[in-house]
Design a protein around this motif. Structure first.
Motif, PDB file in Angstrom:
ATOM      1  N   GLN A   1       0.823  -1.210   0.000  1.00 50.31           N
ATOM      2  CA  GLN A   1       0.000   0.000   0.000  1.00 50.31           C
ATOM      3  C   GLN A   1       0.853   1.255   0.000  1.00 50.31           C
ATOM      4  O   GLN A   1       0.526   2.248  -0.669  1.00 50.31           O
ATOM      5  N   LEU A   2       1.961   1.240   0.732  1.00 47.91           N
ATOM      6  CA  LEU A   2       2.868   2.382   0.713  1.00 47.91           C
ATOM      7  C   LEU A   2       3.441   2.592  -0.690  1.00 47.91           C
ATOM      8  O   LEU A   2       3.567   3.725  -1.162  1.00 47.91           O
ATOM      9  N   THR A   3       3.758   1.502  -1.365  1.00 48.48           N
ATOM     10  CA  THR A   3       4.293   1.594  -2.728  1.00 48.48           C
ATOM     11  C   THR A   3       3.259   2.164  -3.686  1.00 48.48           C
ATOM     12  O   THR A   3       3.551   3.062  -4.489  1.00 48.48           O
ATOM     13  N   TRP A   4       2.032   1.642  -3.602  1.00 45.07           N
ATOM     14  CA  TRP A   4       0.972   2.144  -4.478  1.00 45.07           C
ATOM     15  C   TRP A   4       0.728   3.630  -4.235  1.00 45.07           C
ATOM     16  O   TRP A   4       0.499   4.391  -5.172  1.00 45.07           O
ATOM     17  N   SER A   5       0.769   4.037  -2.969  1.00 49.09           N
ATOM     18  CA  SER A   5       0.590   5.454  -2.653  1.00 49.09           C
ATOM     19  C   SER A   5       1.731   6.283  -3.227  1.00 49.09           C
ATOM     20  O   SER A   5       1.520   7.342  -3.825  1.00 49.09           O
ATOM     21  N   GLN A   6       2.963   5.800  -3.053  1.00 44.41           N
ATOM     22  CA  GLN A   6       4.125   6.511  -3.564  1.00 44.41           C
ATOM     23  C   GLN A   6       4.055   6.693  -5.075  1.00 44.41           C
ATOM     24  O   GLN A   6       4.453   7.724  -5.611  1.00 44.41           O
ATOM     25  N   LEU A   7       3.501   5.690  -5.763  1.00 47.52           N
ATOM     26  CA  LEU A   7       3.399   5.736  -7.222  1.00 47.52           C
ATOM     27  C   LEU A   7       2.144   6.460  -7.708  1.00 47.52           C
ATOM     28  O   LEU A   7       1.872   6.508  -8.909  1.00 47.52           O
ATOM     29  N   GLY A   8       1.366   7.004  -6.767  1.00 49.86           N
ATOM     30  CA  GLY A   8       0.195   7.787  -7.137  1.00 49.86           C
ATOM     31  C   GLY A   8      -1.020   6.964  -7.510  1.00 49.86           C
ATOM     32  O   GLY A   8      -1.952   7.489  -8.131  1.00 49.86           O
ATOM     33  N   ARG A   9      -1.050   5.687  -7.117  1.00 51.14           N
ATOM     34  CA  ARG A   9      -2.193   4.846  -7.459  1.00 51.14           C
ATOM     35  C   ARG A   9      -3.357   5.055  -6.513  1.00 51.14           C
ATOM     36  O   ARG A   9      -4.489   4.692  -6.824  1.00 51.14           O
ATOM     37  N   HIS A  10      -3.125   5.592  -5.336  1.00 49.28           N
ATOM     38  CA  HIS A  10      -4.217   5.955  -4.429  1.00 49.28           C
ATOM     39  C   HIS A  10      -3.719   7.005  -3.447  1.00 49.28           C
ATOM     40  O   HIS A  10      -2.508   7.239  -3.325  1.00 49.28           O
ATOM     41  N   SER A  11      -4.664   7.647  -2.763  1.00 48.57           N
ATOM     42  CA  SER A  11      -4.325   8.648  -1.744  1.00 48.57           C
ATOM     43  C   SER A  11      -5.028   8.334  -0.432  1.00 48.57           C
ATOM     44  O   SER A  11      -5.286   9.231   0.362  1.00 48.57           O
ATOM     45  N   LYS A  12      -5.337   7.068  -0.209  1.00 51.11           N
ATOM     46  CA  LYS A  12      -6.005   6.663   1.025  1.00 51.11           C
ATOM     47  C   LYS A  12      -5.016   6.717   2.183  1.00 51.11           C
ATOM     48  O   LYS A  12      -3.851   6.346   2.031  1.00 51.11           O
ATOM     49  N   PRO A  13      -5.461   7.165   3.361  1.00 52.18           N
ATOM     50  CA  PRO A  13      -4.550   7.224   4.511  1.00 52.18           C
ATOM     51  C   PRO A  13      -4.041   5.843   4.903  1.00 52.18           C
ATOM     52  O   PRO A  13      -4.771   4.856   4.843  1.00 52.18           O
TER      53      PRO A  13
ATOM     54  N   GLU B   1      -5.992   6.771  19.294  1.00 51.61           N
ATOM     55  CA  GLU B   1      -5.568   7.894  18.461  1.00 51.61           C
ATOM     56  C   GLU B   1      -5.808   7.649  16.972  1.00 51.61           C
ATOM     57  O   GLU B   1      -5.873   8.590  16.181  1.00 51.61           O
ATOM     58  N   ALA B   2      -5.917   6.380  16.593  1.00 55.48           N
ATOM     59  CA  ALA B   2      -5.833   6.023  15.177  1.00 55.48           C
ATOM     60  C   ALA B   2      -6.980   6.583  14.345  1.00 55.48           C
ATOM     61  O   ALA B   2      -6.762   7.152  13.269  1.00 55.48           O
ATOM     62  N   ILE B   3      -8.214   6.405  14.813  1.00 56.92           N
ATOM     63  CA  ILE B   3      -9.373   6.841  14.019  1.00 56.92           C
ATOM     64  C   ILE B   3      -9.354   8.353  13.837  1.00 56.92           C
ATOM     65  O   ILE B   3      -9.600   8.871  12.737  1.00 56.92           O
ATOM     66  N   ALA B   4      -9.042   9.081  14.910  1.00 53.56           N
ATOM     67  CA  ALA B   4      -9.010  10.541  14.825  1.00 53.56           C
ATOM     68  C   ALA B   4      -7.966  11.012  13.814  1.00 53.56           C
ATOM     69  O   ALA B   4      -8.207  11.961  13.055  1.00 53.56           O
ATOM     70  N   GLN B   5      -6.813  10.354  13.797  1.00 58.40           N
ATOM     71  CA  GLN B   5      -5.766  10.751  12.854  1.00 58.40           C
ATOM     72  C   GLN B   5      -6.198  10.516  11.411  1.00 58.40           C
ATOM     73  O   GLN B   5      -5.986  11.364  10.535  1.00 58.40           O
ATOM     74  N   ILE B   6      -6.804   9.370  11.164  1.00 55.89           N
ATOM     75  CA  ILE B   6      -7.241   9.062   9.801  1.00 55.89           C
ATOM     76  C   ILE B   6      -8.342  10.018   9.360  1.00 55.89           C
ATOM     77  O   ILE B   6      -8.320  10.538   8.244  1.00 55.89           O
ATOM     78  N   GLU B   7      -9.304  10.269  10.220  1.00 59.31           N
ATOM     79  CA  GLU B   7     -10.384  11.190   9.865  1.00 59.31           C
ATOM     80  C   GLU B   7      -9.846  12.596   9.624  1.00 59.31           C
ATOM     81  O   GLU B   7     -10.303  13.294   8.714  1.00 59.31           O
ATOM     82  N   ALA B   8      -8.869  13.016  10.420  1.00 57.76           N
ATOM     83  CA  ALA B   8      -8.271  14.338  10.215  1.00 57.76           C
ATOM     84  C   ALA B   8      -7.539  14.410   8.888  1.00 57.76           C
ATOM     85  O   ALA B   8      -7.613  15.415   8.181  1.00 57.76           O
ATOM     86  N   ALA B   9      -6.849  13.335   8.530  1.00 61.48           N
ATOM     87  CA  ALA B   9      -6.123  13.317   7.259  1.00 61.48           C
ATOM     88  C   ALA B   9      -7.077  13.398   6.078  1.00 61.48           C
ATOM     89  O   ALA B   9      -6.808  14.085   5.090  1.00 61.48           O
ATOM     90  N   VAL B  10      -8.205  12.718   6.179  1.00 55.75           N
ATOM     91  CA  VAL B  10      -9.169  12.692   5.080  1.00 55.75           C
ATOM     92  C   VAL B  10      -9.904  14.019   4.950  1.00 55.75           C
ATOM     93  O   VAL B  10     -10.143  14.509   3.852  1.00 55.75           O
TER      94      VAL B  10
END
Length: 198
Positions: A120-132, A174-183
Protein backbone atom coordinates in the motif's frame (compact mmCIF):
# COMPACT_ATOMS: atom_id res chain seq x y z
CA UNK A 1 -13.71 11.30 -0.08
CA UNK A 2 -14.44 13.09 3.19
CA UNK A 3 -15.97 10.30 5.25
CA UNK A 4 -14.31 7.10 6.39
CA UNK A 5 -16.80 4.25 6.05
CA UNK A 6 -14.39 1.33 6.12
CA UNK A 7 -10.83 0.60 7.18
CA UNK A 8 -8.69 -2.32 6.08
CA UNK A 9 -6.70 -3.63 9.03
CA UNK A 10 -3.56 -5.65 8.40
CA UNK A 11 -2.32 -7.66 11.39
CA UNK A 12 -0.87 -10.94 12.53
CA UNK A 13 -2.54 -14.32 12.59
CA UNK A 14 -0.54 -14.69 15.81
CA UNK A 15 -1.04 -12.58 18.94
CA UNK A 16 2.61 -11.97 19.80
CA UNK A 17 4.13 -12.41 23.23
CA UNK A 18 3.06 -9.09 24.74
CA UNK A 19 -0.55 -8.81 25.98
CA UNK A 20 -0.51 -5.13 25.00
CA UNK A 21 -0.81 -6.19 21.35
CA UNK A 22 -4.13 -7.93 22.06
CA UNK A 23 -5.36 -5.07 24.23
CA UNK A 24 -4.69 -2.51 21.52
CA UNK A 25 -6.28 -4.68 18.82
CA UNK A 26 -9.38 -4.93 21.00
CA UNK A 27 -9.39 -1.18 21.58
CA UNK A 28 -9.10 -0.50 17.86
CA UNK A 29 -12.03 -2.78 17.05
CA UNK A 30 -14.15 -1.08 19.69
CA UNK A 31 -13.21 2.38 18.37
CA UNK A 32 -14.09 1.41 14.81
CA UNK A 33 -17.49 0.08 15.85
CA UNK A 34 -18.18 3.21 17.92
CA UNK A 35 -17.36 5.37 14.89
CA UNK A 36 -19.57 3.30 12.57
CA UNK A 37 -16.58 2.18 10.50
CA UNK A 38 -16.69 -1.24 8.87
CA UNK A 39 -13.69 -3.52 9.31
CA UNK A 40 -12.17 -5.00 6.16
CA UNK A 41 -9.67 -7.70 7.07
CA UNK A 42 -8.25 -11.10 6.21
CA UNK A 43 -11.18 -13.17 7.48
CA UNK A 44 -9.43 -15.26 10.13
CA UNK A 45 -10.42 -16.00 13.71
CA UNK A 46 -6.96 -16.40 15.25
CA UNK A 47 -4.27 -14.03 16.47
CA UNK A 48 -4.72 -10.28 16.28
CA UNK A 49 -6.90 -10.80 13.18
CA UNK A 50 -9.50 -12.61 15.25
CA UNK A 51 -9.13 -10.21 18.16
CA UNK A 52 -9.87 -7.05 16.20
CA UNK A 53 -12.75 -8.64 14.28
CA UNK A 54 -14.44 -10.03 17.39
CA UNK A 55 -14.03 -6.68 19.13
CA UNK A 56 -15.82 -4.92 16.25
CA UNK A 57 -18.64 -7.47 16.30
CA UNK A 58 -19.04 -7.46 20.08
CA UNK A 59 -19.30 -3.65 20.01
CA UNK A 60 -22.07 -3.80 17.39
CA UNK A 61 -19.95 -3.04 14.33
CA UNK A 62 -19.76 -4.61 10.89
CA UNK A 63 -17.05 -6.87 9.49
CA UNK A 64 -16.07 -8.00 6.01
CA UNK A 65 -13.60 -10.86 5.87
CA UNK A 66 -11.69 -11.71 2.71
CA UNK A 67 -9.93 -15.06 2.77
CA UNK A 68 -8.37 -17.39 0.20
CA UNK A 69 -9.72 -20.91 0.01
CA UNK A 70 -6.43 -22.45 1.14
CA UNK A 71 -6.43 -20.40 4.38
CA UNK A 72 -10.01 -21.11 5.48
CA UNK A 73 -8.88 -23.92 7.76
CA UNK A 74 -5.42 -22.63 8.69
CA UNK A 75 -6.66 -19.22 9.84
CA UNK A 76 -10.05 -20.59 11.00
CA UNK A 77 -12.67 -18.60 9.13
CA UNK A 78 -14.66 -16.22 11.36
CA UNK A 79 -18.22 -17.40 10.80
CA UNK A 80 -19.85 -14.47 12.65
CA UNK A 81 -18.74 -11.80 10.16
CA UNK A 82 -21.64 -10.14 8.35
CA UNK A 83 -19.85 -10.62 5.03
CA UNK A 84 -17.27 -13.20 4.02
CA UNK A 85 -15.66 -13.23 0.60
CA UNK A 86 -13.77 -16.39 -0.32
CA UNK A 87 -11.24 -15.86 -3.09
CA UNK A 88 -8.93 -18.17 -5.04
CA UNK A 89 -5.57 -16.61 -4.13
CA UNK A 90 -3.69 -13.97 -2.17
CA UNK A 91 -3.62 -11.49 -5.06
CA UNK A 92 -7.42 -11.48 -5.24
CA UNK A 93 -7.64 -11.10 -1.48
CA UNK A 94 -5.41 -8.02 -1.44
CA UNK A 95 -7.17 -6.42 -4.40
CA UNK A 96 -10.63 -6.77 -2.86
CA UNK A 97 -9.42 -5.51 0.52
CA UNK A 98 -7.92 -2.49 -1.23
CA UNK A 99 -11.10 -1.79 -3.21
CA UNK A 100 -13.37 -2.06 -0.16
CA UNK A 101 -11.27 0.15 2.12
CA UNK A 102 -11.19 3.92 2.58
CA UNK A 103 -8.02 3.72 4.69
CA UNK A 104 -5.48 1.23 6.05
CA UNK A 105 -4.14 0.44 9.50
CA UNK A 106 -1.23 -1.91 10.15
CA UNK A 107 -1.09 -3.54 13.57
CA UNK A 108 1.84 -5.68 14.67
CA UNK A 109 2.24 -8.81 12.59
CA UNK A 110 4.63 -10.97 10.62
CA UNK A 111 5.88 -11.17 7.06
CA UNK A 112 2.38 -11.14 5.54
CA UNK A 113 1.42 -8.00 7.44
CA UNK A 114 4.64 -6.31 6.39
CA UNK A 115 4.12 -7.27 2.75
CA UNK A 116 0.56 -5.90 2.72
CA UNK A 117 1.62 -2.64 4.37
CA UNK A 118 4.58 -2.07 2.06
CA UNK A 119 2.42 -2.75 -1.00
CA UNK A 120 0.00 0.00 0.00
CA UNK A 121 2.87 2.38 0.71
CA UNK A 122 4.29 1.59 -2.73
CA UNK A 123 0.97 2.14 -4.48
CA UNK A 124 0.59 5.45 -2.65
CA UNK A 125 4.12 6.51 -3.56
CA UNK A 126 3.40 5.74 -7.22
CA UNK A 127 0.19 7.79 -7.14
CA UNK A 128 -2.19 4.85 -7.46
CA UNK A 129 -4.22 5.95 -4.43
CA UNK A 130 -4.32 8.65 -1.74
CA UNK A 131 -6.01 6.66 1.02
CA UNK A 132 -4.55 7.22 4.51
CA UNK A 133 -2.13 4.59 5.79
CA UNK A 134 -1.49 4.36 9.52
CA UNK A 135 0.98 2.26 11.47
CA UNK A 136 -0.25 1.39 14.96
CA UNK A 137 3.10 1.45 16.71
CA UNK A 138 2.17 -0.56 19.81
CA UNK A 139 5.20 -0.95 22.07
CA UNK A 140 7.31 0.62 19.28
CA UNK A 141 6.71 -2.46 17.13
CA UNK A 142 7.16 -0.56 13.85
CA UNK A 143 10.14 1.57 14.93
CA UNK A 144 12.76 -0.61 13.16
CA UNK A 145 10.81 -0.22 9.91
CA UNK A 146 10.53 3.54 10.38
CA UNK A 147 14.29 3.64 10.97
CA UNK A 148 14.79 1.68 7.74
CA UNK A 149 12.66 4.17 5.82
CA UNK A 150 14.83 7.01 7.15
CA UNK A 151 17.95 5.04 6.20
CA UNK A 152 16.64 4.55 2.65
CA UNK A 153 16.00 8.27 2.38
CA UNK A 154 19.43 9.22 3.70
CA UNK A 155 21.11 6.96 1.14
CA UNK A 156 19.09 8.36 -1.75
CA UNK A 157 16.79 5.40 -2.44
CA UNK A 158 13.67 7.38 -1.55
CA UNK A 159 14.21 10.45 -3.65
CA UNK A 160 12.79 13.96 -3.31
CA UNK A 161 9.47 14.11 -5.10
CA UNK A 162 8.70 10.47 -4.31
CA UNK A 163 8.00 10.91 -0.63
CA UNK A 164 5.21 8.89 0.92
CA UNK A 165 2.99 10.30 3.63
CA UNK A 166 1.91 7.97 6.43
CA UNK A 167 0.60 8.26 9.94
CA UNK A 168 1.92 6.70 13.13
CA UNK A 169 -0.11 6.26 16.31
CA UNK A 170 1.18 4.80 19.55
CA UNK A 171 -2.29 3.88 20.84
CA UNK A 172 -5.47 2.60 19.21
CA UNK A 173 -7.63 5.45 20.55
CA UNK A 174 -5.57 7.89 18.46
CA UNK A 175 -5.83 6.02 15.18
CA UNK A 176 -9.37 6.84 14.02
CA UNK A 177 -9.01 10.54 14.82
CA UNK A 178 -5.77 10.75 12.85
CA UNK A 179 -7.24 9.06 9.80
CA UNK A 180 -10.38 11.19 9.86
CA UNK A 181 -8.27 14.34 10.22
CA UNK A 182 -6.12 13.32 7.26
CA UNK A 183 -9.17 12.69 5.08
CA UNK A 184 -11.00 15.86 6.03
CA UNK A 185 -7.81 17.93 5.64
CA UNK A 186 -8.28 19.33 9.12
CA UNK A 187 -5.13 19.84 11.18
CA UNK A 188 -4.55 16.67 13.24
CA UNK A 189 -4.73 16.86 17.01
CA UNK A 190 -1.31 17.91 18.24
CA UNK A 191 -1.42 15.60 21.27
CA UNK A 192 -2.16 12.45 19.30
CA UNK A 193 -0.60 12.70 15.90
CA UNK A 194 2.76 11.96 14.39
CA UNK A 195 2.82 12.52 10.64
CA UNK A 196 5.98 11.22 9.02
CA UNK A 197 7.14 11.56 5.45
CA UNK A 198 9.96 9.73 3.81
Amino acid sequence: MTTIRSICVYCGSASGNDPTFTAEATALGQAMAAAGIRLIYGGGNIGLMGTVARAVLEAGGEVTGVIPTFLKDREILLEEAQETIVVPDMHSRKQIMYERADAFIALPGGIGTLEELVEQLTWSQLGRHSKPILLLNTQNFWQPLLDLFAHMSQLGFIRPGLEVGYLVADHAHEAIAQIEAAVSAKPPRADATIVTQF
